[in-house]
Design a protein around this motif. Structure first.
Motif, mmCIF file in Angstrom:
data_model
loop_
_atom_site.group_PDB
_atom_site.id
_atom_site.type_symbol
_atom_site.label_atom_id
_atom_site.label_comp_id
_atom_site.label_asym_id
_atom_site.label_seq_id
_atom_site.Cartn_x
_atom_site.Cartn_y
_atom_site.Cartn_z
ATOM 1 N N THR A 116 0.834 -1.196 0.000
ATOM 2 C CA THR A 116 0.000 0.000 0.000
ATOM 3 C C THR A 116 0.867 1.244 0.000
ATOM 4 O OG1 THR A 116 -1.689 -1.188 1.206
ATOM 5 C CG2 THR A 116 -1.834 1.195 1.221
ATOM 6 N N ALA A 117 0.560 2.179 -0.888
ATOM 7 C CA ALA A 117 1.286 3.444 -0.956
ATOM 8 C C ALA A 117 0.640 4.462 -0.017
ATOM 9 C CB ALA A 117 1.277 3.970 -2.391
ATOM 10 N N LYS A 118 1.455 5.212 0.684
ATOM 11 C CA LYS A 118 1.005 6.295 1.568
ATOM 12 C C LYS A 118 -0.014 5.839 2.612
ATOM 13 C CE LYS A 118 2.199 9.957 -1.551
ATOM 14 N NZ LYS A 118 1.935 11.317 -1.905
ATOM 15 N N ALA A 119 0.182 4.682 3.160
ATOM 16 C CA ALA A 119 -0.744 4.149 4.158
ATOM 17 C C ALA A 119 -0.758 4.990 5.431
ATOM 18 C CB ALA A 119 -0.376 2.708 4.493
ATOM 19 N N TYR A 120 0.372 5.598 5.763
ATOM 20 C CA TYR A 120 0.429 6.375 6.994
ATOM 21 C C TYR A 120 -0.457 7.605 6.917
ATOM 22 C CZ TYR A 120 4.068 3.318 8.572
ATOM 23 O OH TYR A 120 4.754 2.209 8.960
ATOM 24 N N THR A 121 -0.592 8.215 5.747
ATOM 25 C CA THR A 121 -1.480 9.361 5.588
ATOM 26 C C THR A 121 -2.909 8.974 5.936
ATOM 27 O OG1 THR A 121 -0.090 10.255 3.847
ATOM 28 C CG2 THR A 121 -2.346 11.047 3.921
ATOM 29 N N LEU A 122 -3.336 7.819 5.445
ATOM 30 C CA LEU A 122 -4.695 7.348 5.733
ATOM 31 C C LEU A 122 -4.866 7.093 7.223
ATOM 32 C CD1 LEU A 122 -4.947 4.860 2.743
ATOM 33 C CD2 LEU A 122 -6.086 7.081 2.932
ATOM 34 N N ARG A 123 -3.895 6.442 7.825
ATOM 35 C CA ARG A 123 -3.944 6.137 9.261
ATOM 36 C C ARG A 123 -4.018 7.425 10.078
ATOM 37 N NH1 ARG A 123 -0.521 2.094 12.828
ATOM 38 N NH2 ARG A 123 -0.830 0.857 10.987
ATOM 39 N N TRP A 124 -3.170 8.393 9.781
ATOM 40 C CA TRP A 124 -3.133 9.644 10.537
ATOM 41 C C TRP A 124 -4.460 10.377 10.453
ATOM 42 C CZ3 TRP A 124 2.067 11.065 7.904
ATOM 43 C CH2 TRP A 124 3.107 10.395 8.531
ATOM 44 N N ARG A 125 -5.035 10.446 9.273
ATOM 45 C CA ARG A 125 -6.291 11.172 9.107
ATOM 46 C C ARG A 125 -7.433 10.474 9.841
ATOM 47 N NH1 ARG A 125 -5.771 15.255 5.468
ATOM 48 N NH2 ARG A 125 -3.831 15.222 4.301
ATOM 49 N N MET A 126 -7.497 9.162 9.718
ATOM 50 C CA MET A 126 -8.556 8.416 10.403
ATOM 51 C C MET A 126 -8.400 8.525 11.916
ATOM 52 S SD MET A 126 -8.870 5.110 7.930
ATOM 53 C CE MET A 126 -10.397 4.455 8.599
ATOM 54 N N ASN A 127 -7.175 8.382 12.414
ATOM 55 C CA ASN A 127 -6.940 8.485 13.858
ATOM 56 C C ASN A 127 -7.217 9.891 14.376
ATOM 57 O OD1 ASN A 127 -6.295 5.805 14.092
ATOM 58 N ND2 ASN A 127 -4.096 6.125 14.053
ATOM 59 N N ALA A 128 -6.925 10.929 13.585
ATOM 60 C CA ALA A 128 -7.225 12.307 13.999
ATOM 61 C C ALA A 128 -8.731 12.496 14.147
ATOM 62 C CB ALA A 128 -6.661 13.297 12.983
ATOM 63 N N PHE A 129 -9.494 11.944 13.210
ATOM 64 C CA PHE A 129 -10.954 12.022 13.290
ATOM 65 C C PHE A 129 -11.464 11.331 14.547
ATOM 66 C CE2 PHE A 129 -15.019 9.882 12.536
ATOM 67 C CZ PHE A 129 -15.836 10.972 12.294
ATOM 68 N N LEU A 130 -11.015 10.092 14.768
ATOM 69 C CA LEU A 130 -11.494 9.325 15.921
ATOM 70 C C LEU A 130 -11.069 9.964 17.243
ATOM 71 C CD1 LEU A 130 -10.852 5.749 14.527
ATOM 72 C CD2 LEU A 130 -13.055 6.906 14.792
ATOM 73 N N SER A 131 -9.868 10.507 17.299
ATOM 74 C CA SER A 131 -9.405 11.170 18.521
ATOM 75 C C SER A 131 -10.248 12.395 18.840
ATOM 76 C CB SER A 131 -7.941 11.586 18.380
ATOM 77 O OG SER A 131 -7.124 10.454 18.281
ATOM 78 N N GLN A 132 -10.587 13.167 17.813
ATOM 79 C CA GLN A 132 -11.413 14.355 18.039
ATOM 80 C C GLN A 132 -12.820 13.972 18.487
ATOM 81 O OE1 GLN A 132 -10.394 17.381 18.230
ATOM 82 N NE2 GLN A 132 -12.381 18.342 18.508
ATOM 83 N N VAL A 133 -13.388 12.934 17.905
ATOM 84 C CA VAL A 133 -14.713 12.464 18.334
ATOM 85 C C VAL A 133 -14.653 12.043 19.797
ATOM 86 C CG1 VAL A 133 -16.452 10.644 18.031
ATOM 87 C CG2 VAL A 133 -15.507 11.811 16.034
ATOM 88 N N ARG A 134 -13.594 11.344 20.192
ATOM 89 C CA ARG A 134 -13.446 10.918 21.592
ATOM 90 C C ARG A 134 -13.268 12.107 22.523
ATOM 91 N NH1 ARG A 134 -9.543 6.016 20.054
ATOM 92 N NH2 ARG A 134 -11.070 4.356 19.958
ATOM 93 N N ARG A 135 -12.573 13.169 22.061
ATOM 94 C CA ARG A 135 -12.431 14.351 22.884
ATOM 95 C C ARG A 135 -13.770 15.044 23.116
ATOM 96 N NH1 ARG A 135 -8.585 16.107 19.308
ATOM 97 N NH2 ARG A 135 -6.721 14.958 19.730
ATOM 98 N N LEU A 136 -14.585 15.089 22.069
ATOM 99 C CA LEU A 136 -15.887 15.749 22.178
ATOM 100 C C LEU A 136 -16.918 14.909 22.894
ATOM 101 C CD1 LEU A 136 -16.071 17.222 18.563
ATOM 102 C CD2 LEU A 136 -15.541 18.456 20.682
ATOM 103 N N ASP A 137 -16.774 13.579 22.840
ATOM 104 C CA ASP A 137 -17.715 12.674 23.508
ATOM 105 C C ASP A 137 -16.905 11.545 24.132
ATOM 106 O OD1 ASP A 137 -19.720 10.970 24.368
ATOM 107 O OD2 ASP A 137 -20.396 10.422 22.354
ATOM 108 N N THR A 138 -16.658 11.648 25.421
ATOM 109 C CA THR A 138 -15.829 10.640 26.098
ATOM 110 C C THR A 138 -16.494 9.271 26.172
ATOM 111 O OG1 THR A 138 -16.663 11.385 28.247
ATOM 112 C CG2 THR A 138 -14.573 12.349 27.468
#
Length: 144
Positions: A116-138
């Motif tokens: 897979t090419a540029k897999a880390y970009t996908l991981r970072w973006r998905m994890n940023a989304f999930l982290s923000q959702v967790r911050r807003l709703d624990t």
């Protein structure tokens, strides 16, 4: 003398074969690790669908990415300057009084040999989304 040389050659070929097997195993393991990082995820939250959409825009569609489809699913896509097109989608639904967001990679590029090419970009973006959702709703629950 001939016996010692044959034994040494046999040992060298065994070590060489073992090295090749280890390299192939590491390559396959590394590719599996990269693919696992951008596996589909499901988040169940108290946030509204509009709040999830805003988080998706801020955390996934940034730094050269843009929203290409604002429907359901909402789709963010990498810019053409990156050279490789990638897309992440967010499908929103309601279940048991909670908002459910299904986050998935719908387009990614593969290198030669299937890596897979540029897999880390996908991981970072998905994890940023999930982290923000967790911050807003624990109490948000993430599966996948």
């Amino acid at each position: 003398m001939g016996i010692a040389t044959d034994a040494a050659n046999e040992g060298n070929s065994t070590v060489g074969a073992l090295i090749v097997v280890v390299i192939i195993g590491l390559y396959l393991g590394y590719n599996a690790f990269k693919r696992h990082g951008f596996r589909s995820r499901r988040v169940e939250t108290k946030l509204s669908g509009q709040q999830l959409r805003n988080v998706f825009k801020k955390k996934v569609a940034r730094n050269g990415w843009s929203i290409t489809d604002d429907g359901n699913p909402m789709v963010a896509q990498s810019g053409l300057l990156a050279g490789i097109r990638q897309q992440i989608s967010l499908r929103i639904s309601e279940a048991n009084g909670h908002t459910v967001g299904e986050l998935a990679v719908i387009l990614h590029a593969k290198k030669g040999f299937g890596g897979t090419a540029k897999a880390y970009t996908l991981r970072w973006r998905m994890n940023a989304f999930l982290s923000q959702v967790r911050r807003l709703d624990t109490s948000a629950k993430v599966t996948g």
